[in-house]
Design an enzyme around this catalytic site. Sequence first.
Site, mmCIF file in Angstrom:
data_model
loop_
_atom_site.group_PDB
_atom_site.id
_atom_site.type_symbol
_atom_site.label_atom_id
_atom_site.label_comp_id
_atom_site.label_asym_id
_atom_site.label_seq_id
_atom_site.Cartn_x
_atom_site.Cartn_y
_atom_site.Cartn_z
ATOM 1 N N GLU A 43 38.848 44.567 34.448
ATOM 2 C CA GLU A 43 38.648 43.845 35.075
ATOM 3 C C GLU A 43 37.890 43.139 34.380
ATOM 4 O O GLU A 43 38.372 41.554 34.109
ATOM 5 C CB GLU A 43 37.690 43.964 36.480
ATOM 6 C CG GLU A 43 38.221 44.014 37.681
ATOM 7 C CD GLU A 43 38.981 43.311 38.339
ATOM 8 O OE1 GLU A 43 38.882 41.770 38.580
ATOM 9 O OE2 GLU A 43 40.124 43.644 38.817
ATOM 10 N N GLY A 87 39.369 38.343 22.127
ATOM 11 C CA GLY A 87 38.330 37.311 22.515
ATOM 12 C C GLY A 87 36.679 37.327 22.773
ATOM 13 O O GLY A 87 36.572 38.773 24.224
ATOM 14 N N TYR A 126 31.455 38.872 40.987
ATOM 15 C CA TYR A 126 32.913 39.475 41.167
ATOM 16 C C TYR A 126 33.229 40.566 40.438
ATOM 17 O O TYR A 126 33.975 41.183 41.544
ATOM 18 C CB TYR A 126 33.676 38.146 39.947
ATOM 19 C CG TYR A 126 35.146 38.736 39.901
ATOM 20 C CD1 TYR A 126 35.841 38.199 40.697
ATOM 21 C CD2 TYR A 126 35.733 39.168 38.983
ATOM 22 C CE1 TYR A 126 37.704 38.690 40.235
ATOM 23 C CE2 TYR A 126 37.041 40.054 38.648
ATOM 24 C CZ TYR A 126 37.868 39.191 39.509
ATOM 25 O OH TYR A 126 38.710 39.978 39.320
ATOM 26 N N ASP A 144 37.646 34.303 42.646
ATOM 27 C CA ASP A 144 37.618 33.919 40.780
ATOM 28 C C ASP A 144 38.420 32.715 41.117
ATOM 29 O O ASP A 144 38.642 31.922 41.356
ATOM 30 C CB ASP A 144 38.435 35.290 40.232
ATOM 31 C CG ASP A 144 40.159 35.410 40.898
ATOM 32 O OD1 ASP A 144 40.210 35.159 42.011
ATOM 33 O OD2 ASP A 144 40.708 35.947 39.630
#
Length: 353
Positions: A43, A87, A126, A144
């Site tokens: 996730e 990233g 979330y 999301d």
Amino acid sequence: MSTTLASAEIRAFQRELIAWFARVKRDLPWRRTRDPYAIWISEAMLQQTRVETVIDYWRRFLARFPNAAALADAREEDVLGSWSGLGYYRRARNLHAAALAIRERHGGVFPRDPELVRELPGIGRYTAGAVLSIAFDAPEPLVDGNVARVFARLFELEAPLGSKELERELWSLAERLVPARGAGDWNQALMELGATLCAPKKPRCDACPLARRCRALAAGSVETLPRPKARRASVEVELEVLCVERDGAWLFVRRPSDGRMAGMLELPTIEVAAAGRERLHPIAHAAGVELRASEPLVQVRHTITHHRIRAQAFVGRTARRALPEPYEWHASSRLGELPLTGLTKKVLRALRS
Ligand code: SF4
């Protein structure tokens, strides 16, 4: 105004979407486990990153840090190294901090209580919903970007993305729709629908299992929903990068321990606008570096959020081996393990090609 939903309608949504998901779901490696740790890592990686990219990173990360205790025992530097290229490095730092908290507060075991999960660093509503529903089938809602788009169209929600009004409505719908049993499948089915059929552009409503319940499809407003949020204008940034290699090692600068890309390594870099006519000289001077070429060797383009970067790389050399902080030498053979920024990786690749 809050969307009205009758219980029979809710049950029909659940039944139809979960049946569709059982037929079409993609075979993804994290869908073959109920281990909350492994699901949590997936996730974290999937936020902001494409599924195809995440698969290899997820496998390698779990091979290196197979559980929360192993992640807690690792040095942050090694965690960032395993993350390098994905990233948004705050995610990796948060994972590490949360693993430490899991070891300290929960004996190394991922908690099942939603309150305790949401108290872990970097775990919001979330992620808590995703991990608890998928790993333990707990009836926890989630929203999301994919779910927001699906709900905005299914229920014709007009408030723009990012607005408080839309957030409230989305979470209220998610709470009311999540089933008492099968919550993991329901949540994944919603995200799968958004990722595969209910795409931002040209959604495939003809194949959608909820088409006859979709208010936007009936009203002809699919293409205009969800309403976009105001875009930030993109900013052009010009950078100059200094490439110094000596005795099989490269010279890097360690970024400060807070702020953007905290703790990562990058080639000495300066923003042309900030440096004015001096350009690379302040860096070169501090590191005792001579510039070898006045013309850049390579030029790369890179984008971070709304910043569009053009970086020119110059080669330098230095007679000094011992350099003060924040300069560090790292062997060329270890580059793959280092927490390098995306731009630095691009420059190094361009230099070698
Ligand atoms: S019918 Fe189309 S717009 Fe509506 S939920 Fe399905 S794919 Fe999305």
